[in-house]
Design a protein around this motif. Structure first.
Motif, PDB file in Angstrom:
ATOM      1  N   CYS A   1       0.849  -1.184   0.000  1.00  0.00           N
ATOM      2  CA  CYS A   1       0.000   0.000   0.000  1.00  0.00           C
ATOM      3  C   CYS A   1       0.887   1.238   0.000  1.00  0.00           C
TER       4      CYS A   1
ATOM      5  N   CYS B   1      -0.110   4.109   1.343  1.00  0.00           N
ATOM      6  CA  CYS B   1      -0.547   5.067   2.365  1.00  0.00           C
ATOM      7  C   CYS B   1       0.595   5.342   3.354  1.00  0.00           C
TER       8      CYS B   1
ATOM      9  N   CYS C   1      -7.007   3.070   6.668  1.00  0.00           N
ATOM     10  CA  CYS C   1      -6.833   2.973   5.224  1.00  0.00           C
ATOM     11  C   CYS C   1      -7.752   1.874   4.681  1.00  0.00           C
TER      12      CYS C   1
ATOM     13  N   PHE D   1      -7.620   0.404   1.874  1.00  0.00           N
ATOM     14  CA  PHE D   1      -6.895  -0.601   1.106  1.00  0.00           C
ATOM     15  C   PHE D   1      -6.225  -1.645   1.993  1.00  0.00           C
ATOM     16  N   CYS D   2      -5.522  -1.182   3.050  1.00  0.00           N
ATOM     17  CA  CYS D   2      -4.668  -2.119   3.800  1.00  0.00           C
ATOM     18  C   CYS D   2      -5.024  -2.201   5.269  1.00  0.00           C
TER      19      CYS D   2
HETATM   20 ZN   LIG Z   1      -2.923   1.591   3.190  1.00  0.00          ZN
END
Ligand SMILES: [Zn+2]
Length: 337
Positions: free
Chosen positions: A286, A288, A318, A320-321
């Motif tokens: 990721c 981030c 986050c 995504f992760c």
């Molecule tokens: Zn992330």
């Protein structure tokens, strides 16, 4: 004649490797048929992303297909920057996002209505097309703030990501293309035995020197008034042969950890001769960071920031992760009430 113009000269030949490599993309070429393609094999990368989210099985499978497709396309782009696949549709899965950062990082997430997904599973209608429903798929190339973003859009009509990919290549790139995508679970015994996600895919494109050979029949007549003659095109024999071969590829061949990418393309194209190129690696990572989240929070209005304070802190996760970032209100200029 150089090896470039005659692939039969001076290119060393060998038997296909038996060794299978996960989390790789292998480009190949079948010069005799003017075909090029790529085979994607994902093991730990797709398992890490999907396990972390723990979405319902059919949602994980659909997101896995989107990851294969994005990695397949992203790795072929000679860009610095990102390729983003995003769907927006009216089915139980309202959105998929896969973000590929060149040259090798991928992250992904989905948004869905859990009750609708459960109902779709119960009704036995949880294939990718049904979960997505109708809407659109966008492919965006983002090469940074100083560059124009390029976006290609195709309609989703309830028939899933493979069909959308074919439509995308036909409309956006005018290249005859066939894609196969597969996602499945493999049981690995031993300590901490559990199901592991695997995914794979193959892409084949017809790139003849003379463009008139690349014409393909229209996928469907569209909104043409009744009685209109449908436009029929005789497809090139080389493409018909290549397309037919790729359509025979079964999910198990794309997922089997004991079948190497080289053996797979050899199995398909050995009669014509197939040349393979170096693998590219893919990793789940990721992009981030605490700094990025902090500057995003600082860009919000004072009112928005103040409203984000809960129990004396601002907490951002986050999507995504699942990394969680916590800030004291004063760090990002918010007021505690
Ligand atoms: Zn992330």
């Amino acid at each position: 004649m150089s090896p470039e113009t005659n692939p039969n000269i001076a290119i060393p030949t060998r038997a296909p490797s038996q060794v299978s490599a996960d989390d790789t993309i292998m480009p190949f070429e079948v010069a005799a048929l003017d075909l090029r393609g790529r085979v994607v094999r994902l093991g730990p990368v797709v398992d890490e992303i999907l396990q972390k989210h723990s979405y319902p099985g059919p949602v994980s499978k659909l997101l896995g297909e989107a990851i294969v497709l994005t990695a397949m396309l992203g790795s072929a782009l000679k860009i610095t920057g990102r390729l983003i696949l995003q769907t927006q549709a009216d089915g139980p899965v309202s959105m998929l996002v896969v973000d590929f950062t060149a040259p090798d990082k991928v992250r992904a997430c989905a948004r869905f209505d859990a009750a609708k997904v459960d109902a779709a599973i119960a009704a036995g209608k949880a294939d990718g097309g049904a979960l997505l429903g109708k809407g659109h798929l966008a492919m965006t190339i983002d090469q940074g703030p100083d560059m124009n973003r390029y976006q290609g859009l195709v309609a989703l009509d309830g028939s899933g990501l493979e069909a959308a990919a074919h439509e995308y290549f036909l409309r956006s790139e005018q290249i005859p293309t066939r894609v196969r995508l597969a996602v499945g679970e493999q049981f690995i015994a031993g300590e901490g035995a559990r199901q592991h996600w695997r995914a794979g895919g193959i892409l084949l494109q017809f790139l003849p020197r003379s463009p008139e050979r690349a014409r393909v029949a229209d996928l469907h007549p569209g909104d043409a008034p009744e009685g209109t003659q449908t436009h029929t095109v005789e497809e090139d024999e080389a493409w018909v042969e290549g397309r037919a071969l790729v359509e025979t590829v079964e999910d198990i061949e794309l997922l089997d950890p004991d079948l190497s990418s080289e053996r797979l393309v050899y199995r398909l194209f050995h009669e014509r001769g197939v040349r393979v190129f170096d693998n590219a690696d893919i990793k789940a990572e990721c992009s981030c960071s605490r700094e990025a989240v902090e500057s995003m929070l600082k860009s919000f209005s004072q009112d928005d920031r103040d409203h984000m304070v809960e129990d004396g802190k601002i907490s951002v996760t986050c999507e995504f992760c699942s990394a969680n970032y916590q800030f004291a209100p004063s760090e990002v200029g918010a007021n505690t009430n």
